[in-house]
Design a protein around this motif. Structure first.
Motif, short mmCIF file in Angstrom:
data_model
loop_
_atom_site.label_atom_id
_atom_site.label_comp_id
_atom_site.label_asym_id
_atom_site.label_seq_id
_atom_site.Cartn_x
_atom_site.Cartn_y
_atom_site.Cartn_z
N LYS A 82 38.35 49.44 21.17
CA LYS A 82 37.74 48.55 20.18
C LYS A 82 38.59 47.29 20.01
O LYS A 82 38.05 46.17 19.90
N LEU A 83 39.89 47.45 19.97
CA LEU A 83 40.81 46.31 19.86
C LEU A 83 40.64 45.38 21.06
O LEU A 83 40.56 44.16 20.91
N ILE A 84 40.55 45.96 22.25
CA ILE A 84 40.38 45.18 23.48
C ILE A 84 39.04 44.44 23.44
O ILE A 84 38.97 43.26 23.77
N HIS A 85 37.97 45.12 23.04
CA HIS A 85 36.65 44.48 22.97
C HIS A 85 36.66 43.32 21.99
O HIS A 85 36.08 42.26 22.25
N HIS A 86 37.33 43.49 20.86
CA HIS A 86 37.43 42.41 19.88
C HIS A 86 38.16 41.22 20.50
O HIS A 86 37.75 40.07 20.34
N PHE A 87 39.22 41.49 21.22
CA PHE A 87 39.99 40.46 21.91
C PHE A 87 39.12 39.73 22.92
O PHE A 87 39.12 38.50 23.00
N GLU A 88 38.36 40.49 23.71
CA GLU A 88 37.48 39.88 24.73
C GLU A 88 36.43 38.99 24.09
O GLU A 88 36.11 37.93 24.61
N ARG A 89 35.87 39.42 22.94
CA ARG A 89 34.86 38.61 22.25
C ARG A 89 35.46 37.30 21.73
O ARG A 89 34.79 36.28 21.73
N LYS A 90 36.72 37.36 21.31
CA LYS A 90 37.38 36.16 20.81
C LYS A 90 37.79 35.24 21.95
O LYS A 90 38.00 34.06 21.75
N GLY A 91 37.96 35.82 23.15
CA GLY A 91 38.28 35.03 24.34
C GLY A 91 39.68 34.47 24.42
O GLY A 91 39.91 33.43 25.02
N GLY A 92 40.66 35.12 23.84
CA GLY A 92 42.01 34.60 23.95
C GLY A 92 43.05 35.42 23.23
O GLY A 92 42.82 36.54 22.87
N VAL A 93 44.18 34.80 23.03
CA VAL A 93 45.32 35.44 22.40
C VAL A 93 45.02 35.65 20.92
O VAL A 93 44.56 34.75 20.23
N VAL A 94 45.28 36.84 20.44
CA VAL A 94 45.14 37.16 19.02
C VAL A 94 46.42 36.69 18.33
O VAL A 94 47.52 37.01 18.76
#
Length: 95
Positions: A82-94
């Protein structure tokens, strides 16, 4: 050894060939990824390539990054995905 004020600290997740996830800490993610690919990274990732960088989070300082790394390592696989998917949706560094 004093920490440089301009140094950056990151937590990252790699997806291994066997679909397992590896979480680590780095000050230079590109260099660290190259070390993993060269077999000079963590023992866990050796022989599990190719590796894919799937998550990067910038932290305020080394202490915060190491704490965040520990938090992520305690997450279950589903929570990490889920963390990875959220990162992918944001398209960059958290941050």
């Amino acid at each position: 050894m004093a920490e440089r004020k301009d140094s950056q600290h990151y937590v990252y997740i790699l997806r291994c060939k066997d679909n397992t996830l590896y979480t680590g800490y780095a000050t230079d993610v590109s260099r660290r990824l190259a070390e993993h690919h060269a077999g000079k990274g963590a023992k866990y990732t050796r022989g599990r390539g190719p590796l894919k960088l799937v998550y990067v989070e910038r932290c305020e300082d080394r202490s915060a990054a190491l704490k965040r790394e520990a938090q992520i390592k305690k997450l279950g696989r589903t929570q990490k995905i889920k963390l990875i998917h959220h990162f992918e949706r944001k398209g960059g560094v958290v941050t």
